[in-house]
Design an enzyme around this catalytic site. Structure first.
Site, mmCIF file in Angstrom:
data_model
loop_
_atom_site.group_PDB
_atom_site.id
_atom_site.type_symbol
_atom_site.label_atom_id
_atom_site.label_comp_id
_atom_site.label_asym_id
_atom_site.label_seq_id
_atom_site.Cartn_x
_atom_site.Cartn_y
_atom_site.Cartn_z
ATOM 1 N N ASP A 18 -22.701 -24.930 70.513
ATOM 2 C CA ASP A 18 -24.009 -24.622 69.936
ATOM 3 C C ASP A 18 -25.125 -25.265 70.760
ATOM 4 O OD1 ASP A 18 -25.785 -23.540 68.154
ATOM 5 O OD2 ASP A 18 -25.467 -25.054 66.606
ATOM 6 N N HIS A 35 -27.510 -19.308 77.613
ATOM 7 C CA HIS A 35 -26.123 -18.806 77.623
ATOM 8 C C HIS A 35 -25.543 -18.852 79.045
ATOM 9 C CE1 HIS A 35 -26.728 -17.881 73.518
ATOM 10 N NE2 HIS A 35 -27.437 -16.785 73.686
ATOM 11 N N LEU A 129 -2.190 -24.111 80.148
ATOM 12 C CA LEU A 129 -3.258 -24.178 79.140
ATOM 13 C C LEU A 129 -3.388 -22.822 78.456
ATOM 14 C CD1 LEU A 129 -5.839 -25.431 77.795
ATOM 15 C CD2 LEU A 129 -7.125 -24.603 79.759
HETATM 16 C C1 FPP Z 1 -24.670 -20.924 70.421
HETATM 17 O O1 FPP Z 1 -25.948 -21.279 70.879
HETATM 18 C C2 FPP Z 1 -23.932 -20.233 71.444
HETATM 19 C C3 FPP Z 1 -23.529 -18.931 71.365
HETATM 20 C C4 FPP Z 1 -23.797 -18.083 70.207
HETATM 21 C C5 FPP Z 1 -22.800 -18.273 72.462
HETATM 22 C C6 FPP Z 1 -21.877 -19.107 73.284
HETATM 23 C C7 FPP Z 1 -21.715 -18.429 74.596
HETATM 24 C C8 FPP Z 1 -21.577 -19.029 75.789
HETATM 25 C C9 FPP Z 1 -21.441 -20.482 75.937
HETATM 26 C C10 FPP Z 1 -21.571 -18.227 77.051
HETATM 27 C C11 FPP Z 1 -20.488 -17.232 77.165
HETATM 28 C C12 FPP Z 1 -19.126 -17.785 76.922
HETATM 29 C C13 FPP Z 1 -17.980 -17.241 77.376
HETATM 30 C C14 FPP Z 1 -16.675 -17.818 77.010
HETATM 31 C C15 FPP Z 1 -17.986 -16.079 78.249
HETATM 32 P P1 FPP Z 1 -27.228 -20.733 70.129
HETATM 33 O O2 FPP Z 1 -27.723 -19.554 70.865
HETATM 34 O O3 FPP Z 1 -26.914 -20.491 68.684
HETATM 35 O O4 FPP Z 1 -28.202 -21.950 70.280
HETATM 36 P P2 FPP Z 1 -29.349 -22.426 69.286
HETATM 37 O O5 FPP Z 1 -28.673 -22.799 67.996
HETATM 38 O O6 FPP Z 1 -29.938 -23.588 69.995
HETATM 39 O O7 FPP Z 1 -30.280 -21.271 69.144
#
Ligand code: FPP
Length: 244
Positions: A18, A35, A129
């Site tokens: 997050d 992201h 893994l």
């Molecule tokens: C949460 O941050 C993160 C996500 C919803 C997406 C996670 C994706 C990645 C780390 C990149 C792609 C991963 C792979 C495995 C290909 P948020 O956007 O909710 O952050 P915020 O709460 O600060 O708004």
């Protein structure tokens, strides 16, 4: 890490990644840039997990609820997933990493579904893994789905009684052990519909570090904190000697 410390490491780490949006916002960048950086953290954490010989890593990359984000953000997230697969598949083969999806990907673009299934097939024999990516995942839906499948098998007479072991065999994670450690980045104290059945006795670690900043130091701190915990699984210390 010493041999003694190594034996105390978790066998399965699950992570709620997050804070990508907040990371971008503090830099006046579009959310998707968070992201992109988050994907770098994914690469980093996968490498370290493998080096530490932790056999299971489960990452919450896209929840069922994430479909309600702006279309452009969803599109970019799915694109990043495609890029990740394309770039990392040869590495996964070299490094003996098995790729698995946890979730229901039927709403994903056909090409991406094909890519995901191909990666699962290609890496199925890898052993060092197991990298499990939760996609279009909802813990409640996973449980409901298990109930539906179970009822069908009961109707057919294939199942005559239900216990935890039988129920578990109907989950997406049927052949993955429960997580020992659940890490959540960026400080929120909630589990957000992630692995609801599986985290019954999981140790939870929350850090204020945002996911794009979660690299080796932050990960080692989480693992050290886990190794200090005393896990009792509802019992008392004296009665735990036989537990794996
Ligand atoms: C949460 O941050 C993160 C996500 C919803 C997406 C996670 C994706 C990645 C780390 C990149 C792609 C991963 C792979 C495995 C290909 P948020 O956007 O909710 O952050 P915020 O709460 O600060 O708004």
């Amino acid at each position: 890490m010493s041999k003694l410390e190594q034996s105390k490491l978790p066998a399965h780490v699950a992570i709620i990644m997050d804070g990508n949006g907040r990371w971008a916002k503090t830099r006046n960048l579009p959310r998707v840039e968070g992201h992109v950086q988050g994907l770098e953290s994914v690469r980093n954490i996968v490498t370290i997990t493998r080096e530490l010989r932790i056999p299971y890593l489960t990452l919450y990359a896209f929840s069922k609820e994430n479909w309600s984000r702006p279309r452009a953000e969803v599109k970019r997230l799915l694109e990043l997933l495609g890029i990740f697969l394309e770039n990392e598949l040869p590495l996964m083969m070299d490094e003996d990493i098995r790729f698995r999806v946890v979730g229901d990907i039927k709403d994903f673009p056909k090409k991406l579904q094909h890519q995901l299934n191909a990666a699962m097939q290609k890496t199925a024999g890898n052993k060092t893994l197991s990298l499990n990516i939760a996609l279009s995942y909802s813990g409640r839906e996973e449980i409901l789905n298990a109930v539906r499948l179970l009822l069908k098998d009961m109707d057919k007479g294939d199942i005559t009684h239900i216990d935890e072991k039988v129920f578990q065999s109907y989950l997406y994670t049927r052949d993955i052990p429960d997580p020992d450690l659940l890490i959540r980045t960026s400080g929120e104290m909630r589990v957000s519909n992630f692995l609801l059945w599986q985290i019954a006795y999981t140790e939870i670690y929350v850090t204020d570090t945002l996911w794009p900043d979660f690299r080796e130091d932050a990960y080692m701190e989480a693992l050290r904190e886990y190794m200090k915990r005393e896990r009792r699984f509802g019992s008392v210390k004296e009665n735990l000697s036989g537990r794996a």
